[in-house]
Motif scaffolding. Sequence first.
Motif, PDB file in Angstrom:
ATOM      1  N   GLY A  28      47.225 107.039  81.915  1.00 28.24           N
ATOM      2  CA  GLY A  28      47.393 108.247  81.111  1.00 28.24           C
ATOM      3  C   GLY A  28      48.846 108.662  81.041  1.00 28.24           C
ATOM      4  O   GLY A  28      49.508 108.503  80.027  1.00 28.24           O
ATOM      5  N   CYS A  29      49.372 109.164  82.133  1.00 28.75           N
ATOM      6  CA  CYS A  29      50.741 109.675  82.136  1.00 28.75           C
ATOM      7  C   CYS A  29      51.761 108.592  82.445  1.00 28.75           C
ATOM      8  O   CYS A  29      52.951 108.794  82.287  1.00 28.75           O
ATOM      9  CB  CYS A  29      50.880 110.816  83.133  1.00 28.75           C
ATOM     10  SG  CYS A  29      50.689 110.304  84.855  1.00 28.75           S
ATOM     11  N   GLY A  30      51.290 107.447  82.905  1.00 26.22           N
ATOM     12  CA  GLY A  30      52.206 106.361  83.230  1.00 26.22           C
ATOM     13  C   GLY A  30      52.811 106.457  84.618  1.00 26.22           C
ATOM     14  O   GLY A  30      53.663 105.661  84.983  1.00 26.22           O
ATOM     15  N   GLU A  31      52.373 107.427  85.410  1.00 23.60           N
ATOM     16  CA  GLU A  31      52.946 107.580  86.749  1.00 23.60           C
ATOM     17  C   GLU A  31      52.654 106.351  87.595  1.00 23.60           C
ATOM     18  O   GLU A  31      51.527 105.893  87.691  1.00 23.60           O
ATOM     19  CB  GLU A  31      52.383 108.805  87.452  1.00 23.60           C
ATOM     20  CG  GLU A  31      52.916 108.935  88.870  1.00 23.60           C
ATOM     21  CD  GLU A  31      52.343 110.110  89.623  1.00 23.60           C
ATOM     22  OE1 GLU A  31      51.414 109.909  90.424  1.00 23.60           O
ATOM     23  OE2 GLU A  31      52.816 111.230  89.385  1.00 23.60           O
ATOM     24  N   TYR A  32      53.705 105.828  88.183  1.00 21.80           N
ATOM     25  CA  TYR A  32      53.570 104.739  89.147  1.00 21.80           C
ATOM     26  C   TYR A  32      53.993 105.305  90.489  1.00 21.80           C
ATOM     27  O   TYR A  32      55.062 105.907  90.590  1.00 21.80           O
ATOM     28  CB  TYR A  32      54.473 103.558  88.774  1.00 21.80           C
ATOM     29  CG  TYR A  32      54.472 102.486  89.827  1.00 21.80           C
ATOM     30  CD1 TYR A  32      53.413 101.591  89.934  1.00 21.80           C
ATOM     31  CD2 TYR A  32      55.510 102.384  90.737  1.00 21.80           C
ATOM     32  CE1 TYR A  32      53.396 100.615  90.918  1.00 21.80           C
ATOM     33  CE2 TYR A  32      55.502 101.411  91.720  1.00 21.80           C
ATOM     34  CZ  TYR A  32      54.449 100.532  91.807  1.00 21.80           C
ATOM     35  OH  TYR A  32      54.436  99.571  92.781  1.00 21.80           O
ATOM     36  N   ALA A  33      53.159 105.167  91.483  1.00 22.07           N
ATOM     37  CA  ALA A  33      53.472 105.692  92.808  1.00 22.07           C
ATOM     38  C   ALA A  33      53.468 104.558  93.815  1.00 22.07           C
ATOM     39  O   ALA A  33      52.520 103.789  93.892  1.00 22.07           O
ATOM     40  CB  ALA A  33      52.462 106.759  93.218  1.00 22.07           C
ATOM     41  N   LEU A  51      45.757 115.071  82.868  1.00 23.11           N
ATOM     42  CA  LEU A  51      45.025 115.424  81.658  1.00 23.11           C
ATOM     43  C   LEU A  51      45.486 114.627  80.440  1.00 23.11           C
ATOM     44  O   LEU A  51      45.093 114.925  79.319  1.00 23.11           O
ATOM     45  CB  LEU A  51      45.171 116.929  81.379  1.00 23.11           C
ATOM     46  CG  LEU A  51      44.651 117.845  82.494  1.00 23.11           C
ATOM     47  CD1 LEU A  51      44.929 119.298  82.160  1.00 23.11           C
ATOM     48  CD2 LEU A  51      43.169 117.620  82.746  1.00 23.11           C
ATOM     49  N   ARG A  52      46.304 113.612  80.656  1.00 20.82           N
ATOM     50  CA  ARG A  52      46.800 112.808  79.542  1.00 20.82           C
ATOM     51  C   ARG A  52      45.787 111.741  79.183  1.00 20.82           C
ATOM     52  O   ARG A  52      45.179 111.123  80.043  1.00 20.82           O
ATOM     53  CB  ARG A  52      48.133 112.153  79.912  1.00 20.82           C
ATOM     54  CG  ARG A  52      49.161 113.166  80.337  1.00 20.82           C
ATOM     55  CD  ARG A  52      50.379 113.383  79.517  1.00 20.82           C
ATOM     56  NE  ARG A  52      50.705 112.515  78.442  1.00 20.82           N
ATOM     57  CZ  ARG A  52      51.882 111.923  78.323  1.00 20.82           C
ATOM     58  NH1 ARG A  52      52.806 112.068  79.254  1.00 20.82           N
ATOM     59  NH2 ARG A  52      52.143 111.195  77.259  1.00 20.82           N
ATOM     60  N   ARG A  53      45.634 111.513  77.887  1.00 21.16           N
ATOM     61  CA  ARG A  53      44.737 110.470  77.402  1.00 21.16           C
ATOM     62  C   ARG A  53      45.360 109.108  77.688  1.00 21.16           C
ATOM     63  O   ARG A  53      46.575 108.993  77.811  1.00 21.16           O
ATOM     64  CB  ARG A  53      44.498 110.648  75.905  1.00 21.16           C
ATOM     65  CG  ARG A  53      43.831 111.981  75.600  1.00 21.16           C
ATOM     66  CD  ARG A  53      43.597 112.162  74.131  1.00 21.16           C
ATOM     67  NE  ARG A  53      42.591 111.276  73.623  1.00 21.16           N
ATOM     68  CZ  ARG A  53      41.285 111.512  73.617  1.00 21.16           C
ATOM     69  NH1 ARG A  53      40.858 112.652  74.115  1.00 21.16           N
ATOM     70  NH2 ARG A  53      40.431 110.663  73.132  1.00 21.16           N
TER      71      ARG A  53
END
Length: 61
Positions: A28-33, A51-53
């Motif tokens: 969704g948001c592209g977060e890489y952790a 909440l990102r698609r």
Amino acid sequence: MDAISTQAGAIVFVYKDPDGTLSSDCTGCGEYAWTLAADHDFARQHAAECLRRPHPLRLAA
């Protein structure tokens, strides 16, 4: 290793890295952790808050 759905239909993937740590990637948001704190609870919390698609897959040209 695991895939957790978000409220918006994206997926948070959890991977076990070769060194034994975990990393996660959100479609969704592209977060890489990638931290010592990236565990299943971290990924579940992100999935509950994101909440990102989902982004469409980008193909290499």
